[in-house]
Design an enzyme around this catalytic site. Structure first.
Site, PDB file in Angstrom:
ATOM      1  N   TRP A 130       0.759  -1.174   0.120  1.00 19.10           N
ATOM      2  CA  TRP A 130      -0.048   0.065  -0.048  1.00 19.10           C
ATOM      3  C   TRP A 130       0.846   1.204   0.023  1.00 19.10           C
ATOM      4  O   TRP A 130       2.002   1.428   0.862  1.00 19.10           O
ATOM      5  CB  TRP A 130      -1.037   0.068   1.312  1.00 19.10           C
ATOM      6  CG  TRP A 130      -1.961   1.436   1.447  1.00 19.10           C
ATOM      7  CD1 TRP A 130      -2.379   1.659   0.519  1.00 19.10           C
ATOM      8  CD2 TRP A 130      -2.089   1.976   2.521  1.00 19.10           C
ATOM      9  NE1 TRP A 130      -3.287   2.786   0.992  1.00 19.10           N
ATOM     10  CE2 TRP A 130      -2.855   2.873   2.184  1.00 19.10           C
ATOM     11  CE3 TRP A 130      -1.420   1.826   3.617  1.00 19.10           C
ATOM     12  CZ2 TRP A 130      -3.350   4.004   3.276  1.00 19.10           C
ATOM     13  CZ3 TRP A 130      -1.764   2.910   4.714  1.00 19.10           C
ATOM     14  CH2 TRP A 130      -2.938   3.936   4.478  1.00 19.10           C
ATOM     15  N   ASP A 211      -0.835  -5.988   8.882  1.00 20.08           N
ATOM     16  CA  ASP A 211      -2.025  -5.017   8.726  1.00 20.08           C
ATOM     17  C   ASP A 211      -3.375  -5.754   8.129  1.00 20.08           C
ATOM     18  O   ASP A 211      -3.590  -6.368   7.069  1.00 20.08           O
ATOM     19  CB  ASP A 211      -1.392  -4.112   7.593  1.00 20.08           C
ATOM     20  CG  ASP A 211      -2.107  -3.013   7.292  1.00 20.08           C
ATOM     21  OD1 ASP A 211      -3.245  -2.819   7.814  1.00 20.08           O
ATOM     22  OD2 ASP A 211      -2.017  -1.927   6.533  1.00 20.08           O
ATOM     23  N   LYS A 246     -13.349   0.223   6.682  1.00 24.26           N
ATOM     24  CA  LYS A 246     -13.967  -0.652   5.506  1.00 24.26           C
ATOM     25  C   LYS A 246     -15.194  -1.676   5.983  1.00 24.26           C
ATOM     26  O   LYS A 246     -16.408  -1.459   5.806  1.00 24.26           O
ATOM     27  CB  LYS A 246     -13.152  -1.531   4.696  1.00 24.26           C
ATOM     28  CG  LYS A 246     -11.587  -0.937   4.922  1.00 24.26           C
ATOM     29  CD  LYS A 246     -11.384   0.139   3.783  1.00 24.26           C
ATOM     30  CE  LYS A 246     -10.071   0.763   3.994  1.00 24.26           C
ATOM     31  NZ  LYS A 246      -9.902   1.948   2.848  1.00 24.26           N
TER      32      LYS A 246
HETATM   33  C1  LMR Z   1      -6.791   3.226  -0.079  1.00 23.28           C
HETATM   34  O1  LMR Z   1      -5.844   2.520  -0.167  1.00 23.28           O
HETATM   35  O2  LMR Z   1      -7.337   3.656  -0.927  1.00 23.28           O
HETATM   36  C2  LMR Z   1      -7.463   3.489   1.287  1.00 23.28           C
HETATM   37  O3  LMR Z   1      -6.679   2.702   2.373  1.00 23.28           O
HETATM   38  C3  LMR Z   1      -7.739   4.749   1.554  1.00 23.28           C
HETATM   39  C4  LMR Z   1      -6.303   5.470   1.722  1.00 23.28           C
HETATM   40  O4  LMR Z   1      -6.043   6.160   3.068  1.00 23.28           O
HETATM   41  O5  LMR Z   1      -5.432   5.530   0.953  1.00 23.28           O
END
Ligand code: LMR
Length: 396
Positions: A130, A211, A246
């Site tokens: 992420w 996570d 979520k």
């Molecule tokens: C995402 O990955 O789109 C979500 O977790 C929102 C964010 O904070 O980026």
């Protein structure tokens, strides 16, 4: 002082939200930020949440400070959701949970705890991971390295390469796993693969950090916690960061938690005291409202059942959309096989198209996709799926 600053580019994910809002194309499609959307494109407030909010209004008697650990009832209930009631009974009082402002707050606070305990540790993250793992953990002072994860060619996990890399990780380093619904790829470890990871973690003595931001969006609440629970049953120490954004749809209420599993009850208390001290020095204490909602839902059998039903609806809708989208791409006769999308889990899939193609989708078709080519499946609906499939086929 401010004159020294250069203008930064827009946030890679949240910037898309702002750009989408100002786009006047009536056909625009938002597949950017990871929020659930219903068939009309709205992100609803869950009905269990609405009902719990009413209870909260009626029952709340004070707005006095809640303290750095947050809502104790929320912390206990969420610990059970994550680790399972049976496992908890055998954990011998080794787990400590504190409420945080969202999953990001949990990641950052845990990152700072790691920095305090292991100042020279390297944190290993999946390639890719992420986008915000990097600033959250680097901001806490940690050094990040990647381990192989995503096989873009086949839309699967490079499991052998991953294990070979993690085998080299030294004791005292930290390895970050996505508990389920890997963000950004949607490709998860199987239970058998988790079992191998657990064995390795036990042998190599790295600190596992999970996570778990999408529990309930993959196969179910318990199913999605398989990895966390398998690790917790074997390793002496681990960290879990969770989010209620979520699965409870509480995005803007900033509701999450960090859970510390320690070797003993004494070390758990000491770790907790350090974590609370870090929190007090950052934002002092988390906001109360979202955690109160979750506590009320989880304590009331009827509300809990309603919530689980709504969560299942969201999960099933995303699964159906995966099949619909893959079918539509197949109907377009494109050379690339998009069936991998049906095997992935959670909100996201990685299209594996080039940055130029992502850019063309935005500028020519007003289709918003997070870099490098992550789509939020929940943004697809009956009204936009043909437009989307046509546009992707045309840029391929
Ligand atoms: C995402 O990955 O789109 C979500 O977790 C929102 C964010 O904070 O980026």
């Amino acid at each position: 002082m401010f004159e020294k600053f250069a203008q930064l580019p827009a946030d890679p994910i949240l910037g898309l939200m702002a750009a989408f809002r100002t786009d006047t194309n009536p056909h625009k499609v938002d597949l950017g930020v990871g929020v659930y959307k219903d068939p009309t494109g709205n992100t609803p407030v869950l009905s269990a949440v609405k009902l719990a909010e009413q209870v909260c209004l009626d029952e709340e008697t004070t707005k006095a400070y809640i303290g750095p650990a947050g809502d104790a009832g929320f912390n206990d209930a969420m610990t059970t959701v994550v680790f399972g009631a049976e496992a908890l009974a055998t954990q011998d009082d080794r787990i400590r949970t504190v409420q945080t402002p969202g999953g990001c707050g949990a990641l950052r606070m845990a990152g700072e705890l790691i920095k305090r305990a292991l100042p020279n540790a390297t944190m290993w993250v999946s390639d890719p991971t992420w986008a915000y793992h990097t600033p959250l953990f680097e901001g806490a002072g940690l050094t990040l390295k990647t381990y192989p994860y995503f096989d873009a060619q086949n839309g699967t996990v490079r499991f052998d390469d991953m294990m070979e890399c993690l085998n080299q990780v030294k004791a005292g380093d930290v390895v970050l796993f996505h508990g389920c619904c890997h963000n950004p790829t949607g490709v998860d470890l199987s239970n058998a693969q988790w079992d191998e990871v657990v064995q390795l973690a036990t042998k190599s003595e790295f600190l596992p950090f999970v996570d778990l931001a999408y529990q309930g969006f993959g196969d179910g609440l318990n199913e999605d916690a398989y990895g966390v629970r398998a690790l917790a049953a074997q390793v002496p120490e681990m960290i879990v960061a969770v989010s209620c954004s979520k699965n409870f749809g509480l995005y803007r209420e900033r509701t999450g938690a960090v859970m510390l599993v320690s070797p003993s009850s004494e070390s758990a208390n000491a770790a907790l005291s350090q974590q609370l001290n870090i929190i007090r020095g950052n934002y002092s204490m988390p906001p109360a409202h979202g955690a109160a909602i979750v506590r009320i839902i989880l304590a009331d059998p009827k509300l809990r059942e309603d919530w689980q039903t709504e969560l299942k609806l969201m999960r099933d809708r995303i699964r159906d959309l995966r099949v619909l989208f893959a079918d539509k791409m197949q109907q377009r006769g494109v050379e690339r096989d998009f069936s991998f999308i049906t095997r992935q889990k959670g909100m996201f899939s990685f299209l594996g198209i080039s940055e130029q193609q992502v850019e063309r989708l935005r500028t020519e078709y007003s289709i918003y996709i997070a870099p490098p080519s992550r789509i939020n499946i929940a943004g697809i609906n009956d009204a936009n799926v043909d437009y989307l499939a046509d546009a992707i086929a045309s840029v391929l």
